[in-house]
Scaffold this active site. Structure first.
Site, PDB file in Angstrom:
ATOM      1  N   THR B  17       4.471 -10.697  16.494  1.00  0.00           N
ATOM      2  CA  THR B  17       4.442  -9.707  17.568  1.00  0.00           C
ATOM      3  C   THR B  17       4.685  -8.284  17.067  1.00  0.00           C
ATOM      4  O   THR B  17       4.622  -7.332  17.823  1.00  0.00           O
ATOM      5  CB  THR B  17       5.496 -10.043  18.647  1.00  0.00           C
ATOM      6  N   GLY B  18       4.941  -8.111  15.777  1.00  0.00           N
ATOM      7  CA  GLY B  18       5.145  -6.769  15.232  1.00  0.00           C
ATOM      8  C   GLY B  18       3.834  -6.007  15.140  1.00  0.00           C
ATOM      9  O   GLY B  18       2.761  -6.561  15.399  1.00  0.00           O
ATOM     10  N   THR B  97       4.701  -8.205   3.118  1.00  0.00           N
ATOM     11  CA  THR B  97       5.695  -7.128   3.180  1.00  0.00           C
ATOM     12  C   THR B  97       5.887  -6.394   1.854  1.00  0.00           C
ATOM     13  O   THR B  97       6.058  -7.019   0.812  1.00  0.00           O
ATOM     14  CB  THR B  97       7.053  -7.708   3.629  1.00  0.00           C
ATOM     15  N   TYR B 159     -10.541  -4.634  -3.363  1.00  0.00           N
ATOM     16  CA  TYR B 159     -11.609  -4.554  -2.356  1.00  0.00           C
ATOM     17  C   TYR B 159     -12.821  -3.848  -2.977  1.00  0.00           C
ATOM     18  O   TYR B 159     -13.968  -4.236  -2.767  1.00  0.00           O
ATOM     19  CB  TYR B 159     -11.174  -3.774  -1.108  1.00  0.00           C
ATOM     20  N   GLU B 209      -2.641  -4.379 -14.101  1.00  0.00           N
ATOM     21  CA  GLU B 209      -2.169  -2.992 -14.164  1.00  0.00           C
ATOM     22  C   GLU B 209      -0.955  -2.916 -15.075  1.00  0.00           C
ATOM     23  O   GLU B 209      -0.450  -3.942 -15.541  1.00  0.00           O
ATOM     24  CB  GLU B 209      -1.862  -2.457 -12.763  1.00  0.00           C
ATOM     25  N   HIS B 246       3.261   0.910  -6.802  1.00  0.00           N
ATOM     26  CA  HIS B 246       3.811  -0.446  -6.843  1.00  0.00           C
ATOM     27  C   HIS B 246       5.130  -0.450  -7.620  1.00  0.00           C
ATOM     28  O   HIS B 246       5.223   0.174  -8.676  1.00  0.00           O
ATOM     29  CB  HIS B 246       2.850  -1.400  -7.568  1.00  0.00           C
TER      30      HIS B 246
END
Lengths: 376, 291
Positions: B17-18, B97, B159, B209, B246
């Site tokens: 529901t977030g 997350t 992507y 990376e 990151h």
């Protein structure tokens, strides 16, 4: 966050690790006041976030009578581009022997790893190369915690003699506690000094904390150093952006960290110099773009490249966001925009009609921005 | 049909529901992912887009027989959410997350391993088996079903490469984003092993990376594989000691450099692309040479 030596020492000291008497000061007047309270010999250490401060003249011994003179040379000096604003004035320790004790979050072993060595006072990475047998490494499973047998492995492995083992064991346990409670990624005591009286003292403190854990350490807010590029990086972070300054002249605005790094790499590959790493994240929010541009243009640039992959956020939405943002800021250097992904044709149309240069492939757009920058 | 994720995967969304959880639940449903339940403590008994919501993973699993969970809860609660899923033996846990403290992940990693379940992430885009299902935030329509496996530490860069594969007519078996944090549940080798064993995968693209030594370990493993692998490593221009977005993308103490990683791959005969756009061509050549 990298902590200054004095901040790290404070954490150690709060945990009961002896660090030697000393105070951090920002003015000569303070040195004047405390110079006679720390013994016959003092050591004055610049508090800046660069390695090799000793070699650069940022660490010096002084007697109480010439402490002010020595301190005034260090305070305000420039070390690798950073101005020394704080100095740590400590009693000089009567050194008998130097050990190394450090603990890190260990990616490779998915644990917390202690490193200890009888060869302290020098760069531990150097020791790792020249005397690998002189470093003991012990990995702790944090769900079990530090075990007593591991304390023994560390203390015996670092060749502490019998009369120092109780003190050394205590250092290991306390350092682990400091490390875990403060979400450290690194906590290093180098050198760990044995005084002529047989006392162990943490004569230096190198501590780094995990930025991801900021939320449970409100006390860190006041410990941050807001100098130069660090300040821009923090401003960016507050705005939900991730920014790192580089020394080139082509500004980059990219969504996603991996793509942002790749963009910098391809600029360099094509003979250009990226001015920054900047990840604006997933949204096309015009306010975010404006903030990003303001951070970017805090330094002189020759051209700006936008490299955006429209995945869930469609390219045409991103394009509209960019156009709105550009209306709010004045940019007098060339801007090249490259969008790919969902609805990229619509986006390209929109941007071209608004008068912007739009590249279709990443390579083409980067070649174009490099050419524009090199011609200025 | 691809790895880790297929038509039998029944998904719970933790944090349904977030803001992010609800948005991406819709996206996943549209793509055809079998989302059987959501979990939001205190909202049990309600529904979201036709998906029943439960208070706990235990209730949700009991009611639906779910075997996968995707986590969208905030960083403060993410470790707890992973532990909840692992405690209930959810076979595949995908944590989207970003910003989970590393200290939390160290304990989570050990527990997940003990439970014998698979964690992907945190701080990852998830995974997609094109034409079948996607779990996480990877955009569906830039992918097309096919026989190339993709594994990556980043999101949008993946992507970019996935889309260029699609445009070149090279569909994908599964694309897995393993995440950009220092401690992640599934590393390159785990995914490479699965691609090597997968009947529907012919070749693999690995997007690495700077930071850590996962790429170096992966290179060692690739030397034992029968399927061709091409790689790209980002961060060749990254300065040491700086976190490049990151948490895991940082060159520290002289290790984790792009040069070291490129060299490790070159040593085992894996071609490393200089730019993302070279990946397609290198892969085409590698596949041709293999035949």
């Amino acid at each position: 966050m990298k902590l200054h030596e004095y901040q790290g020492s404070e954490l150690f000291s709060q945990a009961g690790i002896p660090t030697g008497a000393g105070h951090v000061v920002t003015t000569i007047e303070e040195v004047e006041k405390l110079k006679d309270s720390l013994g016959d010999l003092l050591v004055i250490k610049a508090q800046v976030h660069v390695g090799g401060r000793g070699k650069a003249g940022g660490v010096k011994l002084a007697k109480p009578e010439n402490a002010v003179e020595v301190a005034s040379k260090i305070l305000g000096m420039d070390i690798k581009g950073l101005t020394v604003k704080k100095i740590l004035v400590k009693e000089a320790i009567d050194i008998d022997k130097e050990y190394y004790l450090g603990v890190i979050q260990d990616r490779a072993n998915r644990g917390v790893t202690f490193m200890a060595s009888v060869m302290g006072g020098v760069d531990i990475e150097e020791v790792a190369v020249t005397h690998p047998d002189k470093i003991i490494k012990v990995t702790i499973d944090p769900s079990l915690g530090l075990q007593e047998f591991q304390v023994r492995e560390i203390v015996f492995g670092a060749e502490f003699p019998v009369e120092l083992r109780t003190q050394a064991s205590d250092f290991v346990r306390k350092l682990y506690k400091v490390f875990m409670e403060n979400d450290c990624t690194l906590a290093e005591i180098n050198p760990l000094v044995v005084t002529k009286n047989g006392q162990l003292i943490a004569a230096d403190a190198k501590v780094e904390t995990d930025d991801n854990a900021d939320f449970r350490h409100p006390e860190w807010e006041d410990m941050r150093d807001l100098d130069g590029s660090d300040k821009l990086e923090l401003d960016a972070k507050k705005a939900g952006l991730s920014y790192v300054e580089l020394d080139g002249d082509i500004g980059c605005v990219v969504n996603g960290a991996g793509l942002a790094m790749a963009t910098m790499d391809v600029i360099k590959y094509n003979g250009g110099k990226p001015a920054n790493f900047l990840d604006i994240g997933g949204s096309s929010n015009p306010d975010k773009v404006v903030t990003a541009m303001n951070i970017l243009m805090a330094k002189p640039l020759k051209a700006i490249l936008f490299n955006i992959f429209g995945g869930i956020t469609r390219c045409d939405d991103v394009a509209r966001g960019l156009i709105t943002a550009f209306e709010k800021i004045k940019v007098d250097i060339p801007v090249v925009i490259r969008l790919t992904g969902t609805n990229e044709e619509v986006a390209r149309d929109l941007l071209e009609k608004a008068g912007y240069k739009v590249g279709s492939s990443m390579d083409e757009a980067i070649k174009e921005v490099v050419a524009l920058a090199n011609n200025r | 049909m691809g790895i880790f994720l297929d038509e039998n995967t029944k998904v719970i969304v933790q944090g349904i529901t977030g803001r992010d959880g609800s948005f991406h639940t819709k996206q996943m449903l549209e793509y055809g992912t079998k989302i059987v339940a959501g979990v939001t403590p205190g909202k049990g008994g309600t529904e979201f887009n036709g998906v029943p919501v439960y208070n706990t993973v235990e209730e949700a699993k009991k009611a639906t027989g779910a075997n996968c969970s995707v986590i969208f809860v905030p960083a403060k609660m993410a470790a707890d959410a992973i532990l909840e899923a692992a405690s209930n033996k959810i076979e595949l846990i995908v944590c989207i997350t970003e910003g989970v403290p590393v200290r939390d992940m160290l304990t989570v990693y050990q527990y997940v391993k003990k439970q014998g379940v698979r964690l992907i992430g945190p701080n990852c885009p998830g995974l997609i088996t094109p034409g079948v299902a996607k779990v996480g935030i990877i955009p569906g329509h830039i992918h097309t079903p096919g026989r190339i496996g993709v594994v990556s530490r980043s999101g949008t860069l993946t992507y970019e490469v996935d889309y260029s594969l699609t445009k070149a007519g090279m569909g994908q078996s599964t694309c897995v984003g393993i995440g950009g944090d220092p401690i992640i549940g599934t590393n390159f080798i785990d995914v490479l092993k699965a691609f090597e064993a997968d009947k529907n995968t012919d070749g693999v693209v690995l997007m690495g990376e700077i930071g850590g030594n996962d790429e170096e370990l992966a290179a060692e493993f690739v030397s034992t594989m029968t399927k061709p692998v091409v790689a790209f490593i980002s961060g060749r221009t990254a300065p040491p000691g700086k976190r490049m977005g990151h948490a895991g993308a940082i060159i520290s103490g002289g290790s984790g450099t792009a040069e070291g990683k490129v060299e490790a791959f070159n040593k085992v005969g894996v071609k490393v692309a200089d730019t993302p756009s070279q990946v397609v061509q290198l892969l085409q050549e590698a596949l041709k040479n293999k035949k």
